[in-house]
Design a protein around this motif. Sequence first.
Motif, PDB file in Angstrom:
ATOM      1  N   CYS A 161       3.025  -8.060   4.040  1.00 46.43           N
ATOM      2  CA  CYS A 161       2.285  -7.497   2.673  1.00 46.43           C
ATOM      3  C   CYS A 161       1.457  -6.152   2.943  1.00 46.43           C
ATOM      4  CB  CYS A 161       1.510  -8.585   2.215  1.00 46.43           C
ATOM      5  SG  CYS A 161       2.196  -9.945   1.755  1.00 46.43           S
ATOM      6  N   GLY A 162       1.471  -5.670   4.147  1.00 48.93           N
ATOM      7  CA  GLY A 162       0.659  -4.327   4.333  1.00 48.93           C
ATOM      8  C   GLY A 162      -0.480  -4.655   4.950  1.00 48.93           C
ATOM      9  N   GLY A 163      -0.958  -3.403   5.838  1.00 44.01           N
ATOM     10  CA  GLY A 163      -2.437  -3.489   6.200  1.00 44.01           C
ATOM     11  C   GLY A 163      -3.296  -3.061   5.234  1.00 44.01           C
ATOM     12  N   LEU A 164      -4.482  -2.284   5.833  1.00 41.72           N
ATOM     13  CA  LEU A 164      -5.658  -1.834   4.945  1.00 41.72           C
ATOM     14  C   LEU A 164      -5.051  -0.609   4.025  1.00 41.72           C
ATOM     15  CD1 LEU A 164      -8.612  -2.297   7.412  1.00 41.72           C
ATOM     16  CD2 LEU A 164      -7.838  -3.773   5.506  1.00 41.72           C
ATOM     17  N   ALA A 165      -4.282   0.486   4.608  1.00 41.37           N
ATOM     18  CA  ALA A 165      -3.828   1.496   4.117  1.00 41.37           C
ATOM     19  C   ALA A 165      -5.030   2.112   3.194  1.00 41.37           C
ATOM     20  CB  ALA A 165      -2.637   1.170   3.050  1.00 41.37           C
ATOM     21  N   GLY A 166      -6.185   2.389   3.959  1.00 39.87           N
ATOM     22  CA  GLY A 166      -7.336   3.096   3.441  1.00 39.87           C
ATOM     23  C   GLY A 166      -8.185   2.363   2.602  1.00 39.87           C
ATOM     24  N   ARG A 167      -7.992   1.103   2.612  1.00 38.99           N
ATOM     25  CA  ARG A 167      -8.967   0.238   1.624  1.00 38.99           C
ATOM     26  C   ARG A 167      -9.547  -0.803   2.518  1.00 38.99           C
ATOM     27  NH1 ARG A 167      -5.905  -0.940  -4.009  1.00 38.99           N
ATOM     28  NH2 ARG A 167      -5.368   1.229  -4.529  1.00 38.99           N
ATOM     29  N   SER A 168     -10.623  -1.239   2.151  1.00 37.59           N
ATOM     30  CA  SER A 168     -11.168  -2.662   2.580  1.00 37.59           C
ATOM     31  C   SER A 168     -10.523  -3.892   2.383  1.00 37.59           C
ATOM     32  CB  SER A 168     -12.758  -2.842   2.152  1.00 37.59           C
ATOM     33  OG  SER A 168     -13.023  -2.889   0.957  1.00 37.59           O
ATOM     34  N   HIS A 175      -0.465 -13.143  12.181  1.00 40.67           N
ATOM     35  CA  HIS A 175      -1.580 -13.309  13.159  1.00 40.67           C
ATOM     36  C   HIS A 175      -2.623 -12.155  13.031  1.00 40.67           C
ATOM     37  CE1 HIS A 175      -4.275 -13.622  16.742  1.00 40.67           C
ATOM     38  NE2 HIS A 175      -3.315 -14.865  16.951  1.00 40.67           N
ATOM     39  N   PRO A 176      -3.818 -12.749  12.758  1.00 39.55           N
ATOM     40  CA  PRO A 176      -4.985 -11.624  12.368  1.00 39.55           C
ATOM     41  C   PRO A 176      -4.889 -10.451  13.158  1.00 39.55           C
ATOM     42  CG  PRO A 176      -5.623 -14.107  12.600  1.00 39.55           C
ATOM     43  CD  PRO A 176      -4.329 -14.040  12.893  1.00 39.55           C
ATOM     44  N   MET A 177      -4.266 -10.410  14.405  1.00 41.53           N
ATOM     45  CA  MET A 177      -4.545  -9.070  15.069  1.00 41.53           C
ATOM     46  C   MET A 177      -3.813  -8.066  14.349  1.00 41.53           C
ATOM     47  SD  MET A 177      -2.111 -10.060  18.339  1.00 41.53           S
ATOM     48  CE  MET A 177      -0.595 -10.653  18.167  1.00 41.53           C
ATOM     49  N   PHE A 178      -2.694  -8.360  13.512  1.00 43.97           N
ATOM     50  CA  PHE A 178      -2.115  -7.280  12.687  1.00 43.97           C
ATOM     51  C   PHE A 178      -2.483  -7.176  11.405  1.00 43.97           C
ATOM     52  CE2 PHE A 178       1.425  -9.582  15.306  1.00 43.97           C
ATOM     53  CZ  PHE A 178       1.613  -8.722  16.119  1.00 43.97           C
ATOM     54  N   CYS A 179      -3.735  -7.480  10.987  1.00 45.36           N
ATOM     55  CA  CYS A 179      -4.250  -7.379   9.775  1.00 45.36           C
ATOM     56  C   CYS A 179      -4.597  -6.143   9.205  1.00 45.36           C
ATOM     57  CB  CYS A 179      -5.638  -8.191   9.646  1.00 45.36           C
ATOM     58  SG  CYS A 179      -6.588  -8.212   8.085  1.00 45.36           S
ATOM     59  N   ALA A 180      -5.188  -5.301   9.852  1.00 42.52           N
ATOM     60  CA  ALA A 180      -5.331  -3.916   9.844  1.00 42.52           C
ATOM     61  C   ALA A 180      -4.256  -2.867   9.495  1.00 42.52           C
ATOM     62  CB  ALA A 180      -6.106  -3.162  10.942  1.00 42.52           C
ATOM     63  N   ASP A 181      -2.780  -3.140  10.195  1.00 36.55           N
ATOM     64  CA  ASP A 181      -2.116  -2.356   9.810  1.00 36.55           C
ATOM     65  C   ASP A 181      -0.636  -2.775   9.301  1.00 36.55           C
ATOM     66  OD1 ASP A 181      -1.231  -3.815  12.096  1.00 36.55           O
ATOM     67  OD2 ASP A 181      -0.483  -2.371  13.554  1.00 36.55           O
ATOM     68  N   ARG A 182      -0.447  -4.227   9.544  1.00 32.67           N
ATOM     69  CA  ARG A 182       0.690  -4.791   8.998  1.00 32.67           C
ATOM     70  C   ARG A 182       0.495  -5.872   7.636  1.00 32.67           C
ATOM     71  NH1 ARG A 182       5.126  -3.570  11.675  1.00 32.67           N
ATOM     72  NH2 ARG A 182       4.853  -2.342  13.544  1.00 32.67           N
ATOM     73  N   GLY A 194       0.844  -1.223   0.142  1.00 32.77           N
ATOM     74  CA  GLY A 194       0.042   0.095  -0.037  1.00 32.77           C
ATOM     75  C   GLY A 194       0.947   1.188   0.059  1.00 32.77           C
ATOM     76  N   ALA A 195       2.036   1.056   0.101  1.00 32.47           N
ATOM     77  CA  ALA A 195       3.084   2.465   0.212  1.00 32.47           C
ATOM     78  C   ALA A 195       3.083   2.897  -1.346  1.00 32.47           C
ATOM     79  CB  ALA A 195       4.159   1.947   0.622  1.00 32.47           C
ATOM     80  N   ASP A 196       3.187   4.242  -1.248  1.00 31.04           N
ATOM     81  CA  ASP A 196       3.473   4.927  -2.775  1.00 31.04           C
ATOM     82  C   ASP A 196       4.617   4.320  -3.411  1.00 31.04           C
ATOM     83  OD1 ASP A 196       1.112   6.406  -1.906  1.00 31.04           O
ATOM     84  OD2 ASP A 196       2.498   8.238  -1.436  1.00 31.04           O
ATOM     85  N   VAL A 219      -2.535  -7.967   5.630  1.00 32.29           N
ATOM     86  CA  VAL A 219      -3.963  -8.533   5.221  1.00 32.29           C
ATOM     87  C   VAL A 219      -3.746  -9.912   4.885  1.00 32.29           C
ATOM     88  CG1 VAL A 219      -4.910  -6.162   4.612  1.00 32.29           C
ATOM     89  CG2 VAL A 219      -3.753  -7.687   2.911  1.00 32.29           C
ATOM     90  N   VAL A 220      -2.725 -10.519   4.816  1.00 28.36           N
ATOM     91  CA  VAL A 220      -2.446 -11.964   4.563  1.00 28.36           C
ATOM     92  C   VAL A 220      -2.577 -12.582   5.986  1.00 28.36           C
ATOM     93  CG1 VAL A 220      -1.200 -13.859   3.444  1.00 28.36           C
ATOM     94  CG2 VAL A 220      -1.374 -11.568   2.398  1.00 28.36           C
ATOM     95  N   ALA A 221      -3.531 -13.240   6.558  1.00 28.35           N
ATOM     96  CA  ALA A 221      -3.524 -13.713   7.828  1.00 28.35           C
ATOM     97  C   ALA A 221      -3.454 -15.218   7.956  1.00 28.35           C
ATOM     98  CB  ALA A 221      -4.782 -13.288   8.455  1.00 28.35           C
ATOM     99  N   THR A 222      -3.371 -15.896   6.896  1.00 23.26           N
ATOM    100  CA  THR A 222      -3.279 -17.442   7.101  1.00 23.26           C
ATOM    101  C   THR A 222      -2.257 -18.145   6.080  1.00 23.26           C
ATOM    102  OG1 THR A 222      -5.114 -17.758   5.530  1.00 23.26           O
ATOM    103  CG2 THR A 222      -5.834 -17.547   7.853  1.00 23.26           C
ATOM    104  N   LEU A 223      -1.757 -19.190   6.540  1.00 21.27           N
ATOM    105  CA  LEU A 223      -0.993 -20.040   5.447  1.00 21.27           C
ATOM    106  C   LEU A 223      -1.718 -20.359   4.107  1.00 21.27           C
ATOM    107  CD1 LEU A 223       0.882 -22.324   7.491  1.00 21.27           C
ATOM    108  CD2 LEU A 223       2.038 -20.681   6.099  1.00 21.27           C
ATOM    109  N   GLY A 224      -3.011 -20.602   4.323  1.00 21.51           N
ATOM    110  CA  GLY A 224      -3.933 -20.974   3.086  1.00 21.51           C
ATOM    111  C   GLY A 224      -3.887 -19.604   2.134  1.00 21.51           C
ATOM    112  N   ALA A 225      -4.188 -18.517   2.554  1.00 22.65           N
ATOM    113  CA  ALA A 225      -4.148 -17.303   2.007  1.00 22.65           C
ATOM    114  C   ALA A 225      -2.732 -17.017   1.172  1.00 22.65           C
ATOM    115  CB  ALA A 225      -4.644 -16.024   2.990  1.00 22.65           C
ATOM    116  N   ALA A 226      -1.802 -17.092   1.987  1.00 23.69           N
ATOM    117  CA  ALA A 226      -0.330 -17.041   1.534  1.00 23.69           C
ATOM    118  C   ALA A 226      -0.163 -18.050   0.442  1.00 23.69           C
ATOM    119  CB  ALA A 226       0.785 -17.235   2.638  1.00 23.69           C
ATOM    120  N   LEU A 227      -0.664 -19.416   0.702  1.00 24.76           N
ATOM    121  CA  LEU A 227      -0.513 -20.271  -0.544  1.00 24.76           C
ATOM    122  C   LEU A 227      -1.301 -20.065  -1.790  1.00 24.76           C
ATOM    123  CD1 LEU A 227      -0.378 -23.580   1.746  1.00 24.76           C
ATOM    124  CD2 LEU A 227       1.551 -22.722   0.411  1.00 24.76           C
ATOM    125  N   ASP A 228      -2.304 -19.700  -1.605  1.00 25.40           N
ATOM    126  CA  ASP A 228      -3.246 -19.346  -2.726  1.00 25.40           C
ATOM    127  C   ASP A 228      -2.696 -17.866  -3.484  1.00 25.40           C
ATOM    128  OD1 ASP A 228      -5.215 -20.901  -2.233  1.00 25.40           O
ATOM    129  OD2 ASP A 228      -6.587 -19.605  -0.865  1.00 25.40           O
TER     130      ASP A 228
END
Length: 264
Positions: A96-103, A135-142, A69-71, A144-153
């Motif tokens: 991979c970065g958090g929301l950075a202003g997006r959903s 870990h999902p507690m970092f989803c908003a700021d660090r 999400g960085a410029d 948005v990839v919170a699981t191994l399944g998502a990373a593998l996809d």
Amino acid sequence: MGLERFSFNQATAKFWPLPEVVAGCAVAGVPGIGLWREPVRDYGLARTAALVREAGLTVTSLCRGGFFGADDWLDDNRAAIDEAAELGAPAVVLVCGGLAGRSLEPARARVAAGLEALAPYALDAGVRLAIEPMHPMFCADRSVVATLGAALDLAAPFPPEAVGITVDTYHVWWDERVWELIAAAAGRIACFQLADWILPLPADVLVGRGLPGTGHIEFPRFLTAVAATGYTGPIEVEVFNAELWSRPGQEILNDTIAAYLALT
């Protein structure tokens, strides 16, 4: 288990100057070191590469790339790949970065687009992009990839030589699917990191990790599961802990080695 595959991640002794970290590892017989870009830049990229090489160490990973999400994300990630190549690091760990202003959906789509842009560059450089689910507690700021399944996809559309994943026990231990997902990650594991989940969590959860064996994670089971995928690469210990950071660097290294050797 000896030290043959052990790697000391620089973040575990955050305030230990780079030359002293390298010297300490060399004297202790530690073969690998995980480096972070900021202290490498402060010391100098070419100087760091020479320092590590002359000490007989291997750079096992470089942290971090990502933050899509960085410029300046594209230029910064290409620079991270170039830096890893010069250091001889096989992988750049991607936060991979958090929301950075997006959903969530657009933010996750942004990660996929970033990987598509970077994968050919990484492949040409001989450096793997290692997506780190956090870990999902970092989803908003660090991340948005919170699981191994998502990373593998996210990794699936790309050659394993270009895009892999990071398995960090601290971030994935809680997932009820973790064992089947590790099995599915055969050929995709680019970085394997250990840190324990300790309680109580501090106010700053970022620095609430512990050395292996001080918390609640089943490390022998993780070691067995990752080995079953055919992964034979380095095993890094990467711990963010304010109390640990307050100690002398040599003491941190000694305690980290002892914790690692006690795992089996």
